[in-house]
Design a protein around this motif. Structure first.
Motif, PDB file in Angstrom:
ATOM      1  N   GLU A  15       0.819  -1.216   0.000  1.00  0.00           N
ATOM      2  CA  GLU A  15       0.000   0.000   0.000  1.00  0.00           C
ATOM      3  C   GLU A  15       0.853   1.267   0.000  1.00  0.00           C
ATOM      4  O   GLU A  15       0.517   2.246  -0.668  1.00  0.00           O
ATOM      5  N   PHE A  16       1.943   1.269   0.759  1.00  0.00           N
ATOM      6  CA  PHE A  16       2.701   2.504   0.972  1.00  0.00           C
ATOM      7  C   PHE A  16       4.119   2.494   0.405  1.00  0.00           C
ATOM      8  O   PHE A  16       4.793   3.522   0.463  1.00  0.00           O
ATOM      9  N   GLY A  17       4.573   1.367  -0.100  1.00  0.00           N
ATOM     10  CA  GLY A  17       5.967   1.243  -0.518  1.00  0.00           C
ATOM     11  C   GLY A  17       6.799   0.790   0.668  1.00  0.00           C
ATOM     12  O   GLY A  17       6.492   1.138   1.817  1.00  0.00           O
ATOM     13  N   ALA A  18       7.826   0.012   0.397  1.00  0.00           N
ATOM     14  CA  ALA A  18       8.600  -0.609   1.478  1.00  0.00           C
ATOM     15  C   ALA A  18       9.190   0.399   2.462  1.00  0.00           C
ATOM     16  O   ALA A  18       9.049   0.249   3.675  1.00  0.00           O
ATOM     17  N   GLY A  19       9.842   1.429   1.963  1.00  0.00           N
ATOM     18  CA  GLY A  19      10.477   2.411   2.851  1.00  0.00           C
ATOM     19  C   GLY A  19       9.480   3.192   3.672  1.00  0.00           C
ATOM     20  O   GLY A  19       9.655   3.367   4.889  1.00  0.00           O
ATOM     21  N   HIS A  20       8.432   3.655   3.030  1.00  0.00           N
ATOM     22  CA  HIS A  20       7.416   4.439   3.740  1.00  0.00           C
ATOM     23  C   HIS A  20       6.675   3.557   4.750  1.00  0.00           C
ATOM     24  O   HIS A  20       6.327   4.017   5.843  1.00  0.00           O
ATOM     25  N   ALA A  37      -6.800   0.400  11.708  1.00  0.00           N
ATOM     26  CA  ALA A  37      -6.371   1.713  12.207  1.00  0.00           C
ATOM     27  C   ALA A  37      -5.520   2.434  11.170  1.00  0.00           C
ATOM     28  O   ALA A  37      -5.694   3.639  10.944  1.00  0.00           O
ATOM     29  N   VAL A  38      -4.619   1.707  10.520  1.00  0.00           N
ATOM     30  CA  VAL A  38      -3.774   2.304   9.484  1.00  0.00           C
ATOM     31  C   VAL A  38      -4.647   2.783   8.324  1.00  0.00           C
ATOM     32  O   VAL A  38      -4.493   3.907   7.836  1.00  0.00           O
ATOM     33  N   CYS A  39      -5.565   1.945   7.896  1.00  0.00           N
ATOM     34  CA  CYS A  39      -6.432   2.289   6.762  1.00  0.00           C
ATOM     35  C   CYS A  39      -7.288   3.515   7.059  1.00  0.00           C
ATOM     36  O   CYS A  39      -7.467   4.373   6.194  1.00  0.00           O
ATOM     37  N   GLU A  40      -7.807   3.592   8.256  1.00  0.00           N
ATOM     38  CA  GLU A  40      -8.615   4.753   8.644  1.00  0.00           C
ATOM     39  C   GLU A  40      -7.760   6.023   8.668  1.00  0.00           C
ATOM     40  O   GLU A  40      -8.155   7.056   8.145  1.00  0.00           O
ATOM     41  N   ALA A  41      -6.607   5.924   9.285  1.00  0.00           N
ATOM     42  CA  ALA A  41      -5.741   7.107   9.442  1.00  0.00           C
ATOM     43  C   ALA A  41      -5.250   7.639   8.087  1.00  0.00           C
ATOM     44  O   ALA A  41      -5.121   8.853   7.913  1.00  0.00           O
ATOM     45  N   PHE A  42      -4.985   6.741   7.167  1.00  0.00           N
ATOM     46  CA  PHE A  42      -4.431   7.155   5.868  1.00  0.00           C
ATOM     47  C   PHE A  42      -5.465   7.104   4.745  1.00  0.00           C
ATOM     48  O   PHE A  42      -5.097   7.212   3.576  1.00  0.00           O
ATOM     49  N   GLU A  43      -6.727   6.949   5.116  1.00  0.00           N
ATOM     50  CA  GLU A  43      -7.838   6.958   4.172  1.00  0.00           C
ATOM     51  C   GLU A  43      -7.611   6.023   2.989  1.00  0.00           C
ATOM     52  O   GLU A  43      -7.776   6.392   1.820  1.00  0.00           O
ATOM     53  N   PRO A  95      -8.664   3.401   0.449  1.00  0.00           N
ATOM     54  CA  PRO A  95      -9.980   3.092  -0.102  1.00  0.00           C
ATOM     55  C   PRO A  95     -10.488   1.725   0.352  1.00  0.00           C
ATOM     56  O   PRO A  95      -9.685   0.787   0.522  1.00  0.00           O
ATOM     57  N   PRO A  96     -11.785   1.591   0.557  1.00  0.00           N
ATOM     58  CA  PRO A  96     -12.360   0.343   1.064  1.00  0.00           C
ATOM     59  C   PRO A  96     -11.985  -0.906   0.258  1.00  0.00           C
ATOM     60  O   PRO A  96     -11.821  -1.969   0.824  1.00  0.00           O
ATOM     61  N   ASP A  97     -11.834  -0.765  -1.040  1.00  0.00           N
ATOM     62  CA  ASP A  97     -11.517  -1.939  -1.860  1.00  0.00           C
ATOM     63  C   ASP A  97     -10.091  -2.456  -1.641  1.00  0.00           C
ATOM     64  O   ASP A  97      -9.762  -3.547  -2.080  1.00  0.00           O
TER      65      ASP A  97
END
Length: 64
Positions: free
Chosen positions: A13-18, A52-58, A60-62
């Protein structure tokens, strides 16, 4: 969900480093003021952490 699966999803979702930065540095109110790494160490279920991560970083539900 296994921790290895959780870490892979975070990296996808965010890339390895991020993803590593998020896990180590970002404090989530939904996790009781803990980082992802601290929550994992405390035994918080990975599904709860992922939510929690998904909510904080919005995320998408899919992709949740």
């Amino acid at each position: 969900m296994r921790i290895t699966t959780f870490r892979a999803m975070l990296a996808d979702e965010f890339g390895a480093g991020h993803a590593e930065t998020i896990a180590h540095d970002h404090v989530f109110a939904a996790l009781g003021g803990r980082t992802v790494d601290q929550a994992l160490e405390a035994g918080v279920p990975t599904k709860e952490i992922w939510q929690a991560v998904c909510e904080a970083f919005e995320v998408p539900p899919d992709r949740r």
